[in-house]
Design an enzyme around this catalytic site. Structure first.
Site, PDB file in Angstrom:
ATOM      1  N   HIS A  56       0.832  -1.205   0.000  1.00  0.00           N
ATOM      2  CA  HIS A  56       0.000   0.000   0.000  1.00  0.00           C
ATOM      3  C   HIS A  56       0.869   1.259   0.000  1.00  0.00           C
ATOM      4  CE1 HIS A  56      -3.957   1.881   1.700  1.00  0.00           C
ATOM      5  NE2 HIS A  56      -3.270   2.781   1.028  1.00  0.00           N
ATOM      6  N   HIS A  58       1.423   5.142  -1.986  1.00  0.00           N
ATOM      7  CA  HIS A  58       0.953   6.178  -2.917  1.00  0.00           C
ATOM      8  C   HIS A  58       2.178   6.868  -3.513  1.00  0.00           C
ATOM      9  CE1 HIS A  58      -3.286   5.874  -1.654  1.00  0.00           C
ATOM     10  NE2 HIS A  58      -2.797   5.655  -0.439  1.00  0.00           N
ATOM     11  N   LEU A  59       2.357   6.718  -4.828  1.00  0.00           N
ATOM     12  CA  LEU A  59       3.534   7.306  -5.487  1.00  0.00           C
ATOM     13  C   LEU A  59       3.227   8.635  -6.180  1.00  0.00           C
ATOM     14  CD1 LEU A  59       5.277   4.096  -6.919  1.00  0.00           C
ATOM     15  CD2 LEU A  59       5.954   5.469  -4.935  1.00  0.00           C
ATOM     16  N   ARG A  60       1.919   8.955  -6.312  1.00  0.00           N
ATOM     17  CA  ARG A  60       1.460  10.281  -6.787  1.00  0.00           C
ATOM     18  C   ARG A  60       1.735  10.592  -8.261  1.00  0.00           C
ATOM     19  NH1 ARG A  60      -1.885  10.183  -2.856  1.00  0.00           N
ATOM     20  NH2 ARG A  60      -1.203  10.972  -0.825  1.00  0.00           N
ATOM     21  N   ASN A  90      -4.994   5.932  -7.004  1.00  0.00           N
ATOM     22  CA  ASN A  90      -5.623   7.256  -6.937  1.00  0.00           C
ATOM     23  C   ASN A  90      -4.692   8.366  -7.418  1.00  0.00           C
ATOM     24  OD1 ASN A  90      -3.984   7.052  -4.666  1.00  0.00           O
ATOM     25  ND2 ASN A  90      -5.327   8.283  -3.378  1.00  0.00           N
ATOM     26  N   HIS A 177     -10.817  -0.083   1.017  1.00  0.00           N
ATOM     27  CA  HIS A 177     -10.673   1.005   1.993  1.00  0.00           C
ATOM     28  C   HIS A 177     -12.021   1.048   2.719  1.00  0.00           C
ATOM     29  CE1 HIS A 177      -9.777   5.413   3.036  1.00  0.00           C
ATOM     30  NE2 HIS A 177     -11.069   5.288   3.290  1.00  0.00           N
ATOM     31  N   ASN A 276      -6.300   9.075   7.245  1.00  0.00           N
ATOM     32  CA  ASN A 276      -7.559   8.365   7.037  1.00  0.00           C
ATOM     33  C   ASN A 276      -7.289   6.884   6.773  1.00  0.00           C
ATOM     34  OD1 ASN A 276     -10.264   7.960   6.766  1.00  0.00           O
ATOM     35  ND2 ASN A 276     -10.333   8.525   4.595  1.00  0.00           N
ATOM     36  N   ASP A 303       0.850   2.562   3.754  1.00  0.00           N
ATOM     37  CA  ASP A 303      -0.044   3.658   3.350  1.00  0.00           C
ATOM     38  C   ASP A 303       0.766   4.958   3.224  1.00  0.00           C
ATOM     39  OD1 ASP A 303      -2.232   5.112   2.530  1.00  0.00           O
ATOM     40  OD2 ASP A 303      -3.302   5.002   4.439  1.00  0.00           O
ATOM     41  N   HIS A 307       2.381  14.298   0.744  1.00  0.00           N
ATOM     42  CA  HIS A 307       1.582  15.473   0.379  1.00  0.00           C
ATOM     43  C   HIS A 307       2.479  16.702   0.310  1.00  0.00           C
ATOM     44  CE1 HIS A 307      -2.385  13.763   0.358  1.00  0.00           C
ATOM     45  NE2 HIS A 307      -2.239  13.248   1.568  1.00  0.00           N
TER      46      HIS A 307
HETATM   47 ZN    ZN Z   1      -7.135   4.155   2.311  1.00  0.00          ZN
END
Ligand code: ZN
Length: 425
Positions: A56, A58-60, A90, A177, A276, A303, A307
């Site tokens: 999990h 996030h590489l953006r 996402n 999620h 979250n 996760d 940002h």
């Molecule tokens: Zn999530």
């Protein structure tokens, strides 16, 4: 290709031995190995683990390259001891087509620091209205096997059922999620005593537990594999325990931050603690730790959610939820679990590799095994300085904390991505 002779290393906590790495694999193990052509690394006091695998991340990229890129996130991962990460869908555009997942997969190959395995969206644009092209993503060069709308819950039970049915054809898994959106409208933090005191709208535990309960029943009904992202409450653990006892094919992850931090952090109003699902109570943290040790929770997943400064250093209500995780996860696991190396290898490498179907990862260093491994110095302690992190973002909740353990080296298919604690490229 350079050969490496790693001397006096404890493989997953065992007695010290030597490892010879040649042609991308572990060629030999044993005491007193010789290899005149090899570069020798003295690993006295170090522990070798199979390269960590993050389910999990996030590489953006594409879309928010100011916060992270596939390359910067890959470098952060390698420095954290990872050899493979699963990149959440996402992005902008959303990874809901073969084209986008292939783009992310290719960028990962070009960076060459970890294997980047794209996760495909369950629904078009993460909108929760119609299924994305799951089959086309599965058949693409990226060979997607995990599908998730993470950031959003697949709230519609009929869509969730159809997704579970669809992925069965290629032994895929839907990663949920778990957040019933009607129960978390306007939520700012965990619903409880602290949220009442601060006057912030609460995110109740039941919003997570209700979706997990529904989805384990759906997965049982359909006979499909379900994975639950970032489990955060004691009640969720009980639902999962019940489902596993019934033989439901469900796996679950917990994040490092949910194993360490509580909702009391919100008292600071520092948005670095906004995440979250939110940080929960000390009782939840204790239940999550016990579930991880017991195996009701299968894995630790970061996760990792970078940002940009303007999205994080603002008022709590406007800040985006999420925390960095890749460069600190092993240290948090070591802090929480202690030097239980076999358990750490299982929860952070072997089990996530199995869930993701990454056959060349999650294998303990042994002759003939692909040389995807990391060397940890368990005696080292380090102070986390946000400016020193390889991530493009700075939103770590561990700033200036002293954490145990340090990644000394990481190898991907026999090539070092990290040496002496520094990224090789
Ligand atoms: Zn999530």
């Amino acid at each position: 290709m350079t050969a490496y002779l790693i001397r006096n290393v404890s493989v997953v906590g065992g007695a010290p031995t030597d490892l010879l790495i040649r042609d991308g694999v572990v060629a030999e193990t044993g005491a007193g190995l010789t290899a005149p052509d090899a570069t020798v690394l003295d690993a006295t006091g170090l522990v070798a683990l199979p390269g960590l695998v993050d389910l999990h991340t996030h590489l953006r990229e594409p879309g928010r390259e100011d916060a992270e890129t596939v390359e910067s996130g890959s470098r952060a991962a390698a420095l954290g001891g990872y050899t493979a990460v699963c990149a959440m869908a996402n992005t902008s555009p959303v990874a809901d087509t073969a084209g986008v997942v292939e783009q992310v997969w290719r960028l990962g190959r070009e960076a060459g620091l970890v294997d980047v395995q794209p996760i495909g969206a369950v629904t078009v644009g993460l909108a929760g209205e119609r299924l994305a092209e799951l089959g086309a993503m599965a058949d693409s060069a990226a060979r997607v096997r995990i599908f998730s709308d993470d950031g959003h819950c697949v709230a519609d039970p009929k869509l969730m059922r159809r997704a579970l049915e669809y992925v069965k054809a290629f032994d895929g898994v839907v990663a949920q999620h778990a957040e019933e959106p009607r129960l978390t409208e306007g939520a700012q933090m965990h619903e409880g005593e602290v949220s009442t005191r601060l006057g912030l709208t609460g995110w109740p535990a039941v919003a997570e537990e209700a979706i997990i309960a529904r989805d384990v029943l759906l997965a049982e009904h359909v006979g499909s594999r379900l994975h639950i992202c970032h489990v955060s409450t004691a009640g969720s653990v009980e639902v999962l325990r019940h489902a596993k006892a019934r033989g439901v094919k469900v796996t679950a992850e917990v994040t490092p931050h949910h194993l360490l931090l509580t909702d009391e952090k919100a008292i600071t109003y520092d948005p670095v603690y906004k995440v979250n699902p939110p940080l929960r109570t000390a009782a939840d943290v204790a239940a999550l730790r016990a579930a991880l040790a017991e195996g009701v929770i299968d894995i630790v997943a970061t996760d990792h959610a970078p940002h940009a400064v303007e999205d994080k250093e603002c008022e709590w209500a406007y800040a985006r939820p999420g925390m960095l995780g890749l460069e600190t996860a092993l240290s948090i696991a070591l802090d929480v679990l202690g030097p239980q190396w076999d358990l750490i290898a299982e929860r952070m490498s072997r089990a996530p590799a199995r869930i993701a179907g990454l056959d060349s990862h999650g294998l303990d260093p042994a002759p003939g095994v692909p040389a995807n491994l990391t060397l940890v110095d368990p005696a080292a302690r380090r102070v986390i300085e946000p400016a020193e992190l390889a991530s493009r973002s700075r939103n770590t909740p561990y700033a200036r904390m002293t954490l145990p353990g340090r990644i000394v080296a990481t190898f991907l298919r026999g090539e070092p991505t990290v040496l002496d604690g520094k990224a090789v490229k």
